[in-house]
Design a protein around this motif. Structure first.
Motif, mmCIF file in Angstrom:
data_model
loop_
_atom_site.group_PDB
_atom_site.id
_atom_site.type_symbol
_atom_site.label_atom_id
_atom_site.label_comp_id
_atom_site.label_asym_id
_atom_site.label_seq_id
_atom_site.Cartn_x
_atom_site.Cartn_y
_atom_site.Cartn_z
ATOM 1 N N GLU A 31 0.857 -1.192 0.000
ATOM 2 C CA GLU A 31 0.000 0.000 0.000
ATOM 3 C C GLU A 31 0.892 1.240 0.000
ATOM 4 O O GLU A 31 1.780 1.364 0.832
ATOM 5 C CB GLU A 31 -0.929 -0.028 1.229
ATOM 6 C CG GLU A 31 -1.630 1.278 1.552
ATOM 7 C CD GLU A 31 -2.440 1.878 0.404
ATOM 8 O OE1 GLU A 31 -3.220 1.174 -0.233
ATOM 9 O OE2 GLU A 31 -2.256 3.089 0.137
ATOM 10 N N ALA A 33 0.158 4.367 0.708
ATOM 11 C CA ALA A 33 -0.064 5.357 1.774
ATOM 12 C C ALA A 33 0.500 4.840 3.100
ATOM 13 O O ALA A 33 0.862 3.671 3.228
ATOM 14 C CB ALA A 33 -1.556 5.630 1.914
ATOM 15 N N PHE A 341 -17.915 9.584 -4.863
ATOM 16 C CA PHE A 341 -17.662 9.735 -6.301
ATOM 17 C C PHE A 341 -16.715 8.632 -6.746
ATOM 18 O O PHE A 341 -15.982 8.067 -5.936
ATOM 19 C CB PHE A 341 -17.132 11.131 -6.660
ATOM 20 C CG PHE A 341 -15.942 11.597 -5.874
ATOM 21 C CD1 PHE A 341 -16.095 12.324 -4.715
ATOM 22 C CD2 PHE A 341 -14.648 11.318 -6.310
ATOM 23 C CE1 PHE A 341 -14.997 12.757 -3.984
ATOM 24 C CE2 PHE A 341 -13.545 11.751 -5.604
ATOM 25 C CZ PHE A 341 -13.718 12.466 -4.432
HETATM 26 C C1 LIG Z 1 -15.540 10.658 -0.885
HETATM 27 C C2 LIG Z 1 -15.958 9.283 -1.326
HETATM 28 C C3 LIG Z 1 -16.990 8.658 -0.659
HETATM 29 C C4 LIG Z 1 -17.430 7.385 -1.087
HETATM 30 N N1 LIG Z 1 -18.444 6.785 -0.431
HETATM 31 C C5 LIG Z 1 -18.882 5.568 -0.830
HETATM 32 C C6 LIG Z 1 -19.927 4.900 -0.133
HETATM 33 O O1 LIG Z 1 -20.401 5.356 0.913
HETATM 34 N N2 LIG Z 1 -20.362 3.705 -0.632
HETATM 35 C C7 LIG Z 1 -19.809 3.127 -1.750
HETATM 36 O O2 LIG Z 1 -20.247 2.037 -2.149
HETATM 37 N N3 LIG Z 1 -18.781 3.714 -2.394
HETATM 38 C C8 LIG Z 1 -18.312 4.898 -1.959
HETATM 39 N N4 LIG Z 1 -17.277 5.510 -2.616
HETATM 40 C C9 LIG Z 1 -16.620 4.771 -3.703
HETATM 41 C C10 LIG Z 1 -15.661 3.753 -3.052
HETATM 42 O O3 LIG Z 1 -14.874 4.427 -2.099
HETATM 43 C C11 LIG Z 1 -14.786 3.099 -4.100
HETATM 44 O O4 LIG Z 1 -15.622 2.484 -5.045
HETATM 45 C C12 LIG Z 1 -13.913 2.048 -3.436
HETATM 46 O O5 LIG Z 1 -13.091 2.635 -2.442
HETATM 47 C C13 LIG Z 1 -13.031 1.358 -4.445
HETATM 48 O O6 LIG Z 1 -12.238 0.442 -3.734
HETATM 49 P P1 LIG Z 1 -10.852 -0.058 -4.301
HETATM 50 O O7 LIG Z 1 -10.308 -1.008 -3.311
HETATM 51 O O8 LIG Z 1 -11.014 -0.486 -5.699
HETATM 52 O O9 LIG Z 1 -9.968 1.273 -4.356
HETATM 53 P P2 LIG Z 1 -9.492 2.187 -3.148
HETATM 54 O O10 LIG Z 1 -10.393 2.044 -1.991
HETATM 55 O O11 LIG Z 1 -9.292 3.525 -3.749
HETATM 56 O O12 LIG Z 1 -8.091 1.552 -2.748
HETATM 57 C C14 LIG Z 1 -7.013 1.528 -3.637
HETATM 58 C C15 LIG Z 1 -5.743 1.540 -2.816
HETATM 59 O O13 LIG Z 1 -4.634 1.328 -3.670
HETATM 60 C C16 LIG Z 1 -3.574 2.159 -3.264
HETATM 61 N N5 LIG Z 1 -2.683 2.350 -4.401
HETATM 62 C C17 LIG Z 1 -2.920 3.011 -5.555
HETATM 63 N N6 LIG Z 1 -1.837 2.988 -6.353
HETATM 64 C C18 LIG Z 1 -0.890 2.293 -5.694
HETATM 65 C C19 LIG Z 1 0.451 1.932 -6.003
HETATM 66 N N7 LIG Z 1 1.042 2.304 -7.138
HETATM 67 N N8 LIG Z 1 1.152 1.195 -5.095
HETATM 68 C C20 LIG Z 1 0.581 0.815 -3.915
HETATM 69 N N9 LIG Z 1 -0.676 1.152 -3.571
HETATM 70 C C21 LIG Z 1 -1.405 1.873 -4.449
HETATM 71 C C22 LIG Z 1 -4.273 3.430 -2.814
HETATM 72 O O14 LIG Z 1 -3.465 4.190 -1.951
HETATM 73 C C23 LIG Z 1 -5.499 2.869 -2.124
HETATM 74 O O15 LIG Z 1 -5.307 2.658 -0.752
HETATM 75 C C24 LIG Z 1 -16.801 6.759 -2.201
HETATM 76 C C25 LIG Z 1 -15.758 7.404 -2.859
HETATM 77 C C26 LIG Z 1 -15.328 8.645 -2.417
HETATM 78 C C27 LIG Z 1 -14.193 9.311 -3.135
#
Ligand SMILES: Cc1cc2nc3c(=O)[nH]c(=O)nc-3n(C[C@H](O)[C@H](O)[C@H](O)COP(=O)(O)OP(=O)(O)OC[C@H]3O[C@@H](n4cnc5c(N)ncnc54)[C@H](O)[C@@H]3O)c2cc1C
Length: 400
Positions: A31, A33, A341
């Motif tokens: 990760e 962060a 979003f």
């Molecule tokens: C303000 C906000 C509120 C939201 N609220 C909701 C909600 O209430 N309900 C809902 O269903 N959805 C919600 N969403 C959408 C939801 O957050 C996303 O759909 C979801 O987080 C996607 O999950 P993910 O694991 O694919 O990506 P993420 O949760 O974005 O996780 C990806 C991770 O990968 C890491 N990463 C990226 N690039 C690299 C790299 N090169 N090397 C190592 N690590 C890396 C990032 O730091 C991050 O921690 C919200 C989005 C936002 C922006």
């Protein structure tokens, strides 16, 4: 023991790691962060809307402008009822709100973060923070992963990096996957029309909004904000038309029927009022539960002076009926919807085997979450896709 590396300690990455229980695999999360689950933390206004109370896969997929066809089989394996069961087994009570959104009873996203941290600890998952992946090499379907500081090797690799452009570049250039151009989804509309001035906070529960140039319509509540328009109908339109609105550079004409009534019905209603309440001032007229502030602005914008209903001309009545059922507003841009979003676009779904979430191009490479060209309307659907996709990978890994 084989090594599984998950890039991305977000929703999909942590749900996967919480479900992999196999003596054959060592698991590591990389990760970038210094803390996990940062997006989940602020999700749903800090309350984390983690799923939606919709328990039929067929109905559920209708909330996904991108990915609906592919997700049917995914939701047949793991859907919101499974999400309920999973969290309840971990001791997290969930609640369903009147609009079917689901939140932890605690109303705090920290509850979900704590649960994932406990589960990954139980599963002996190694979590490497401050580990930004900058390169991935495919060596005979095993992987060499470079972070800014280290190199890692993996027998299987899961990419769960959300909406990171840099990772999409790596996935495209190093791993050969096609990336559908990412564009924003779930946003609100900027509008500086005088009709809306000083009306922030006023909502219309049954509006119909329409973009004539795209021939698309949406129904539902809209809300006037200090920058323009928001509310469920606006967010739905922004999601279904994310690509088309991007092409228009978010500048377009929006037509609004504030009350979902026909021109003829409103006209008839006004004529009846004119007869019934002839001595009343047009400004004092109360129809369709409109707020006084909106009504004042509307009449002012139509340049209809304060006159008695009896004195309203046919032309005046037509103008009011037209404004209530077909206001035309110029939208000048978009604004972020703070509660949720997402990005539309990402890894091309044609290149994924949805039975396992594995790449069809490279064996042992998996994708989950927003990195894929899957996104949904607001309401907990985006997290549900993450849980379901990650769960499928975990089951496949557990059995191999
Ligand atoms: C303000 C906000 C509120 C939201 N609220 C909701 C909600 O209430 N309900 C809902 O269903 N959805 C919600 N969403 C959408 C939801 O957050 C996303 O759909 C979801 O987080 C996607 O999950 P993910 O694991 O694919 O990506 P993420 O949760 O974005 O996780 C990806 C991770 O990968 C890491 N990463 C990226 N690039 C690299 C790299 N090169 N090397 C190592 N690590 C890396 C990032 O730091 C991050 O921690 C919200 C989005 C936002 C922006």
């Amino acid at each position: 023991m084989k090594q599984l590396i998950i890039i991305g300690g977000g929703a999909a990455g942590f749900f996967l790691a919480s479900n992999v229980k196999s003596s054959k695999w060592k698991i590591k999360i990389l990760e970038q962060a210094k803390n996990p689950l940062q997006k989940l933390k602020i999700s749903g206004g800090g309350r984390c809307n983690l799923t939606h109370a919709c328990f039929s896969a067929k109905k559920l997929v209708k909330y996904y402008p991108r990915g609906s066809k592919e997700l049917i089989s995914v939701f047949n394996h793991f859907q919101p009822s499974d999400t309920f069961e999973w969290f309840s087994q971990k001791g997290v009570d969930l609640k369903i709100e009147s609009d079917h959104r689901v939140f932890p009873q605690s109303d705090s996203s920290q509850t979900i973060i704590d649960t994932f941290l406990q589960e990954t600890q139980k599963n002996n998952i190694e979590i490497n923070y401050n580990s930004k992946v900058i390169n991935i090499k495919n060596i005979n379907n095993k992987f060499e992963i470079a972070t800014t500081e280290n190199k890692f090797f993996a027998d299987a690799l899961v990419i769960a990096t959300g909406s990171s452009q840099k990772m999409w570049d790596i996935i495209h250039h190093q791993l050969g996957h096609n990336i559908i151009k990412p564009v924003p989804s779930l946003f609100t509309f900027l509008c500086s029309d005088k009709l809306l001035s000083n009306l922030q906070g006023i909502s219309f529960p049954e509006a119909e909004i329409h973009i004539p140039s795209l021939k698309i319509k949406e129904f539902g509540p809209i809300l006037i904000t200090h920058w323009g328009l928001s509310g469920p109908a606006v967010l739905k339109l922004s999601s279904w038309s994310a690509r088309e609105l991007f092409k228009l550079d978010y500048k377009f004409i929006l037509r609004i029927n504030w009350i979902s009534e026909t021109f003829d019905r409103v006209r008839e209603e006004l004529f009846i009022e004119k007869i019934k309440n002839s001595k009343k001032s047009i400004y004092a007229l109360k129809i369709y539960n409109l707020t006084q502030r909106f009504w004042n602005n509307l009449l002012y914008s139509l340049q209809i002076k304060d006159k008695k209903l009896a004195d309203l001309s046919k032309k005046d009545i037509n103008k009011i009926a037209e404004a209530l059922t077909n206001t035309q507003l110029q939208i000048n841009g978009k604004n972020t919807h703070k509660d949720e979003f997402v990005t539309a676009g990402g890894v091309d779904l044609k290149e994924i085997d949805f039975r396992t979430m594995q790449s069809k191009l490279i064996p042992n490479l998996y994708f989950a979450g927003e990195v894929l060209n899957i996104d949904a309307l607001t309401g907990g659907f985006n997290f549900q896709a993450c849980w379901s996709e990650a769960y499928i990978i975990s089951q496949y890994i557990n059995s191999n």
